[in-house]
Design an enzyme around this catalytic site. Structure first.
Site, PDB file in Angstrom:
ATOM      1  N   LYS A   1       0.829  -1.210   0.000  1.00 35.95           N
ATOM      2  CA  LYS A   1       0.000   0.000   0.000  1.00 35.95           C
ATOM      3  C   LYS A   1       0.857   1.251   0.000  1.00 35.95           C
ATOM      4  O   LYS A   1       0.517   2.237  -0.638  1.00 35.95           O
ATOM      5  CB  LYS A   1      -0.958  -0.005   1.194  1.00 35.95           C
ATOM      6  CG  LYS A   1      -2.063  -1.035   1.049  1.00 35.95           C
ATOM      7  CD  LYS A   1      -3.234  -0.755   1.957  1.00 35.95           C
ATOM      8  CE  LYS A   1      -4.379  -1.714   1.613  1.00 35.95           C
ATOM      9  NZ  LYS A   1      -5.524  -1.569   2.469  1.00 35.95           N
TER      10      LYS A   1
ATOM     11  N   LYS B   1      -8.351 -10.610 -10.978  1.00 36.32           N
ATOM     12  CA  LYS B   1      -9.587 -10.735 -10.200  1.00 36.32           C
ATOM     13  C   LYS B   1     -10.364  -9.416 -10.254  1.00 36.32           C
ATOM     14  O   LYS B   1      -9.768  -8.338 -10.425  1.00 36.32           O
ATOM     15  CB  LYS B   1      -9.295 -11.142  -8.751  1.00 36.32           C
ATOM     16  CG  LYS B   1      -8.689 -10.055  -7.892  1.00 36.32           C
ATOM     17  CD  LYS B   1      -8.847 -10.377  -6.399  1.00 36.32           C
ATOM     18  CE  LYS B   1      -8.602  -9.111  -5.584  1.00 36.32           C
ATOM     19  NZ  LYS B   1      -9.101  -9.123  -4.238  1.00 36.32           N
TER      20      LYS B   1
ATOM     21  N   LYS C   1     -12.036  -3.580  -6.660  1.00 33.70           N
ATOM     22  CA  LYS C   1     -12.476  -2.180  -6.649  1.00 33.70           C
ATOM     23  C   LYS C   1     -11.323  -1.218  -6.897  1.00 33.70           C
ATOM     24  O   LYS C   1     -11.535  -0.061  -7.203  1.00 33.70           O
ATOM     25  CB  LYS C   1     -13.167  -1.843  -5.341  1.00 33.70           C
ATOM     26  CG  LYS C   1     -12.238  -1.951  -4.161  1.00 33.70           C
ATOM     27  CD  LYS C   1     -12.939  -1.685  -2.874  1.00 33.70           C
ATOM     28  CE  LYS C   1     -11.999  -1.930  -1.715  1.00 33.70           C
ATOM     29  NZ  LYS C   1     -12.316  -3.057  -0.894  1.00 33.70           N
TER      30      LYS C   1
HETATM   31  P1  ADP Z   1     -10.853  -5.532  -3.486  1.00 32.96           P
HETATM   32  O1  ADP Z   1      -9.863  -6.393  -4.203  1.00 32.96           O
HETATM   33  O2  ADP Z   1     -12.040  -5.217  -4.326  1.00 32.96           O
HETATM   34  O3  ADP Z   1     -10.173  -4.310  -2.907  1.00 32.96           O
HETATM   35  P2  ADP Z   1     -10.764  -6.484  -0.806  1.00 32.96           P
HETATM   36  O4  ADP Z   1      -9.317  -6.802  -0.940  1.00 32.96           O
HETATM   37  O5  ADP Z   1     -11.162  -5.310   0.039  1.00 32.96           O
HETATM   38  O6  ADP Z   1     -11.397  -6.346  -2.275  1.00 32.96           O
HETATM   39  O7  ADP Z   1     -11.491  -7.783  -0.298  1.00 32.96           O
HETATM   40  C1  ADP Z   1     -12.557  -7.842   0.611  1.00 32.96           C
HETATM   41  C2  ADP Z   1     -13.019  -9.296   0.671  1.00 32.96           C
HETATM   42  O8  ADP Z   1     -13.611  -9.681  -0.590  1.00 32.96           O
HETATM   43  C3  ADP Z   1     -11.879 -10.286   0.895  1.00 32.96           C
HETATM   44  O9  ADP Z   1     -12.325 -11.294   1.788  1.00 32.96           O
HETATM   45  C4  ADP Z   1     -11.599 -10.882  -0.472  1.00 32.96           C
HETATM   46  O10 ADP Z   1     -11.116 -12.207  -0.387  1.00 32.96           O
HETATM   47  C5  ADP Z   1     -12.979 -10.838  -1.151  1.00 32.96           C
HETATM   48  N1  ADP Z   1     -12.818 -10.628  -2.608  1.00 32.96           N
HETATM   49  C6  ADP Z   1     -12.288  -9.517  -3.189  1.00 32.96           C
HETATM   50  N2  ADP Z   1     -12.308  -9.615  -4.535  1.00 32.96           N
HETATM   51  C7  ADP Z   1     -12.869 -10.820  -4.822  1.00 32.96           C
HETATM   52  C8  ADP Z   1     -13.177 -11.507  -6.045  1.00 32.96           C
HETATM   53  N3  ADP Z   1     -12.914 -10.953  -7.228  1.00 32.96           N
HETATM   54  N4  ADP Z   1     -13.755 -12.713  -5.982  1.00 32.96           N
HETATM   55  C9  ADP Z   1     -14.030 -13.277  -4.767  1.00 32.96           C
HETATM   56  N5  ADP Z   1     -13.771 -12.688  -3.579  1.00 32.96           N
HETATM   57  C10 ADP Z   1     -13.208 -11.475  -3.591  1.00 32.96           C
END
Ligand code: ADP
Ligand code: TRP
Length: 342
Positions: A119, A209, A212
């Protein structure tokens, strides 16, 4: 004997996408429903963690309440006395224990935190805060105040969990049995059945993946997207030029992603969905069916969201926060006594 505690926090910085929903939120809610007879379930919004990287503070309060309503629309029960739902900043002991634990956390150890390195690399030097550096200590306080054993989190949080175990063990050996030590990561996976591996892919670039932190929204379906716009994103999803649905083909990530999304949004097992499209020489029907499924999933989710009883949610938060304040203050007092503050 009091129940063992399962605890997790979901940050409320953004609207959730369908990856967060199916990969994190639904499994947590299922767990809350299925395990609440045997365990105490603590689900909280780590709002003090929200601004460890810069955010728009004028949106924070609305985003926190919005995400809590999303939890309820996704099925989180408000009438279960073994399920506690709370906001971190409403329980001041989190902050106080963090300040104490800071003096027992080594700079060297903290400097090795991968999330901090990742980060901070994305921020300018003047934007990297002490709060970001301290993120794992606050997370350890979140867990240790309630004596939690089981913590469902994604793999990116494993190092923070190990840090929590480490600080708990060190404090225990220095001051006597102060903290319950959470189970190691391998045991956590055993307990939660490691179905945390689900990864919905980006619609534009299915090699990544859905996340956001992407620059563009085109590959992401947010729970707040209009159902029509979401269907359009699905119809525009990147596929490939093989011209045949071959589920064994590792290079058909886009197709596999659509099958996965269709399975999740209709509640049909993936192998059933896959079997009914395998061998088809046109991608059109799969795209149309998935677009329709996503559209009706969002329509009904958004109807449930509007119907969430805001009064009942607030009452539940207040009840949980009062209870958590009494548990957390007791833990804090134990620590204050052990280190000579009381
Ligand atoms: P992002 O990648 O959108 O920032 P986060 O890292 O904040 O998401 O993840 C929050 C939760 O959502 C975590 O438990 C993560 O494993 C799950 N998660 C995030 N992206 C995915 C995805 N594309 N498919 C399945 N689970 C996800
Ligand atoms: N760090 C977690 C994440 O980003 C959120 C979190 C904060 C958390 N405190 C926690 C998760 C305590 C579990 C337990 O996903």
């Amino acid at each position: 004997m009091s129940k063992q505690v399962i605890l997790t926090g979901l940050r409320a910085n953004n609207d959730l996408h369908i990856g967060n929903y199916f990969g994190a939120l639904l499994p947590i809610i299922d767990m809350a429903k299925n395990k609440s007879d045997e365990y105490q379930i603590n689900l909280f919004v780590p709002d003090l963690h929200s601004f460890t990287t810069p955010i728009d503070h004028s949106q924070l309060q609305a985003q926190i309440m919005h995400n809590l309503r999303l939890f309820v629309a996704a099925g989180l029960p408000l009438d279960n006395s073994n399920v506690h739902i709370y906001r971190q900043s409403y329980i001041p002991a989190h902050s106080e224990l963090t300040v104490i634990l800071n003096s027992f956390s080594g700079m060297g150890h903290m400097n090795r935190m991968i999330q901090y390195k990742d980060k901070s690399m994305k921020l300018g030097d003047d934007q990297i805060s002490v709060g970001l550096f301290d993120y794992p200590v606050l997370m350890a306080a979140d867990i240790l105040l309630y004596g939690a054993k089981f913590i469902p989190v994604g793999d990116d949080q494993s190092q923070h969990l190990e840090f929590t175990r480490d600080i708990a063990e060190r404090m225990n050996s220095k001051f006597g049995e102060l903290f319950t030590v959470p189970e190691p990561v391998a045991k956590q996976h055993e307990f939660f059945g490691k179905d945390q591996g689900l990864r919905i892919k980006d619609l534009v670039d299915p090699a990544k993946k859905m996340s956001k932190s992407d620059d563009s929204d085109k590959g992401i379906i947010f729970l707040g997207d209009s159902p029509e716009a979401a269907a359009k994103k699905i119809r525009g999803a990147t596929t490939d030029s093989f011209g045949k649905i071959d589920v064994a083909n590792q290079d058909q990530a886009g197709i596999q992603n659509l099958l996965q999304i269709l399975s999740l949004t209709t509640g049909t097992p993936l192998d059933e969905v896959t079997a009914s499209y395998a061998g088809q020489e046109q991608y059109g029907p799969l795209k149309t069916d998935t677009a329709e499924a996503v559209q009706s999933f969002l329509q009904s989710f958004q109807e449930r969201l509007i119907a969430v009883d805001g009064g009942a949610l607030l009452a539940k938060l207040e009840e949980s926060e009062a209870k958590m304040n009494s548990i957390a203050s007791e833990s804090l007092l134990r620590v204050q006594k052990a280190i000579g503050l009381r």
